[in-house]
Design an enzyme around this catalytic site. Structure first.
Site, PDB file in Angstrom:
ATOM      1  N   SER A 124       0.905  -1.125  -0.119  1.00  0.00           N
ATOM      2  CA  SER A 124       0.051  -0.045   0.015  1.00  0.00           C
ATOM      3  C   SER A 124       0.795   1.130   0.159  1.00  0.00           C
ATOM      4  O   SER A 124       1.957   1.190   0.793  1.00  0.00           O
ATOM      5  CB  SER A 124      -0.952  -0.015   1.448  1.00  0.00           C
ATOM      6  OG  SER A 124      -1.348   1.341   1.481  1.00  0.00           O
ATOM      7  N   TYR A 148      -1.392  -1.166  10.627  1.00  0.00           N
ATOM      8  CA  TYR A 148      -1.538  -1.614   9.292  1.00  0.00           C
ATOM      9  C   TYR A 148      -0.560  -1.094   8.497  1.00  0.00           C
ATOM     10  O   TYR A 148      -0.037  -2.090   7.719  1.00  0.00           O
ATOM     11  CB  TYR A 148      -3.005  -1.096   8.788  1.00  0.00           C
ATOM     12  CG  TYR A 148      -3.127  -1.239   7.132  1.00  0.00           C
ATOM     13  CD1 TYR A 148      -3.502  -2.567   6.965  1.00  0.00           C
ATOM     14  CD2 TYR A 148      -2.923  -0.375   6.478  1.00  0.00           C
ATOM     15  CE1 TYR A 148      -3.589  -2.895   5.423  1.00  0.00           C
ATOM     16  CE2 TYR A 148      -3.158  -0.759   4.926  1.00  0.00           C
ATOM     17  CZ  TYR A 148      -3.589  -1.933   4.657  1.00  0.00           C
ATOM     18  OH  TYR A 148      -3.481  -2.211   3.329  1.00  0.00           O
ATOM     19  N   LYS A 152       2.345  -3.806   6.406  1.00  0.00           N
ATOM     20  CA  LYS A 152       2.566  -3.865   4.966  1.00  0.00           C
ATOM     21  C   LYS A 152       4.215  -3.800   4.734  1.00  0.00           C
ATOM     22  O   LYS A 152       4.626  -4.504   3.896  1.00  0.00           O
ATOM     23  CB  LYS A 152       1.964  -2.813   4.320  1.00  0.00           C
ATOM     24  CG  LYS A 152       0.413  -3.060   4.115  1.00  0.00           C
ATOM     25  CD  LYS A 152       0.358  -4.257   3.543  1.00  0.00           C
ATOM     26  CE  LYS A 152      -1.275  -4.859   3.486  1.00  0.00           C
ATOM     27  NZ  LYS A 152      -1.689  -6.035   2.755  1.00  0.00           N
ATOM     28  N   ASP A 294      -5.137  11.346   8.861  1.00  0.00           N
ATOM     29  CA  ASP A 294      -5.114  11.572   7.438  1.00  0.00           C
ATOM     30  C   ASP A 294      -4.109  12.773   6.919  1.00  0.00           C
ATOM     31  O   ASP A 294      -3.713  13.660   7.793  1.00  0.00           O
ATOM     32  CB  ASP A 294      -6.363  12.282   7.039  1.00  0.00           C
ATOM     33  CG  ASP A 294      -7.660  11.209   6.730  1.00  0.00           C
ATOM     34  OD1 ASP A 294      -7.253  10.184   6.857  1.00  0.00           O
ATOM     35  OD2 ASP A 294      -8.661  11.782   6.399  1.00  0.00           O
TER      36      ASP A 294
END
Ligand code: NAD
Ligand code: UD1
Length: 338
Positions: A124, A148, A152, A294
């Site tokens: 990702s 998360y 990855k 974000d």
């Protein structure tokens, strides 16, 4: 090629199965259906008129993986299976490390047992973290900000070490940007099991009347309209990147990351306007506070994928919104299995 597809019943996996079969590859799915349903595979079978072998198993189940490796004898593996919700990963870190890391280790060990040396991995863009510069190229520093994202990056590193120890092995690390859209048949698409975390499925549920409005998470970013910019990529383009990656893995060795995006970015307001055009109806919005974690903008430099994989995105924003609308309006409750 015989291709074992972990997580093949999921959103990206199901679209990839169709692209693989269209190119003459044989597929076998291993999925525990923790975030999908066997119904998806029935739809893939009817759309392709082909054979999809499927095994219901957890990728951490070594005995089950050994059985599949022995019976199917894959020449390559595409590894989609994993947990993917950023917010949930902070609450359940051990589950995320277990599925995404232990699962990857079990898979590589099972591949080693039968001498399977090619893997394509679902990574990702989140591995880059806060942008030092944009667009991100593959040399951008890696500093994921969530559990998360760290799973990855760790999985990428594990596969890189695996190829170092096996000179004949190849690991293609595909760093997806923001996958959206659905199959042109409107029979397969994204079907979140709960309130959607991501923008496009949320807009789609507002458009069909399942939710009253979209909350825009912040309109005071340093972007042209104040809302977040992302590089959205049509899931069919993304699926085709896996087919290109298989060819690449067959002619190369070592581990190599690739950005899989379009190189263009759109704001939240752009997405809402494009969706309203596709659906022919207004999408009510409300401005809400920024979402924790974000970033303002992200965008891919996808040059490496073009030059080395021979892949580039061909679907535009209207294809993304129109196919999502067609899927969602024809399947109000997705696959109807939640
Ligand atoms: P998805 O949840 O729809 O698909 C994942 C599939 O893996 C599901 O069918 C699920 O049942 C299966 N699975 C989960 N845990 C498993 C386990 N322990 N054993 C066997 N099967 C298991 O997700 P997706 O959107 O199709 O994403 C696929 C991959 O791409 C994931 O690894 C995800 O992290 C990665 N990715 C997704 C996005 C995105 O926005 N969708 C972006 C970047 C990377
Ligand atoms: C999220 C994940 C990222 C993952 C990616 C693809 C976070 C912090 N990041 O990225 O790790 O790789 O999904 O699955 O969760 N938005 C709204 N309202 C909404 C939903 C989203 O305004 O209801 C905005 C977001 O603030 C963002 C944009 O829409 O600006 C896209 O959001 P989303 O689809 O969740 O993707 P990312 O945040 O890019």
């Amino acid at each position: 090629m015989r291709v074992l597809v972990t997580g093949g019943a999921g959103y990206i996996g199901s679209h990839t199965l169709l692209e693989l079969m269209a190119q003459g590859h044989e597929v076998c799915v291993v999925d525990n259906f923790s975030n999908s349903s066997p119904v998806v595979l029935d739809r893939v079978r009817s759309l392709s008129n082909g054979t999809v072998i499927s095994v219901e198993a957890d990728i951490r189940d070594r005995a089950a993986l050994d059985d599949v490796m022995d019976s199917f004898a894959p020449e390559a593996v595409i590894h989609f299976a994993g947990l993917k919700a950023v917010g949930e990963s902070a609450v359940k870190p051990i589950d995320y490390y277990d599925v995404n890391i232990t699962g990857t280790l079990c898979l590589l060990a099972a591949m080693d047992r039968v001498g399977c040396t090619r893997i394509i991995f679902s990574s990702s863009a989140t591995v880059y973290g806060e942008p030092v510069y944009l667009p991100y190229d593959e040399a951008h520093p890696l500093a994921p900000t969530s559990v998360y994202g760290r799973t990855k990056l760790m999985a990428e590193e594990i596969m890189t070490d695996w190829t170092s120890a096996r000179p004949e092995a190849s690991a293609v690390l595909l760093r997806y940007f923001n996958p959206v859209g659905a199959h042109p048949s409107a029979q397969i698409g994204e079907d979140p099991s709960d309130i959607p975390n991501n923008l496009m499925p949320f807009i789609a549920q507002v458009a069909v009347g399942k939710r009253p409005h979209l909350s825009i998470f912040g309109d005071d970013y340093d972007t042209p309209d104040g809302t977040g910019l992302r590089d959205y990529i049509h899931v069919i383009d993304l699926a085709r990147a896996h087919v290109a990656a298989l060819d690449y893995a067959a002619r190369t060795t070592g581990a190599r990351p690739f950005n899989i995006g379009t190189g263009q970015s759109y704001s939240v307001r752009d997405m809402v306007a494009a969706f309203a055009r596709a659906a022919g109806r207004d999408i009510p919005v409300q401005i809400a506070p920024r979402r924790a974690g974000d970033i303002a903008a992200m965008q891919a430099d996808a040059t490496r994928a073009a030059t080395e994989l021979g892949w580039r995105a061909t679907h535009d924003l209207d294809d993304m919104t129109a196919s999502t609308w067609a899927w969602q309006s024809a399947n109000l409750d997705g696959y109807g299995t939640h």
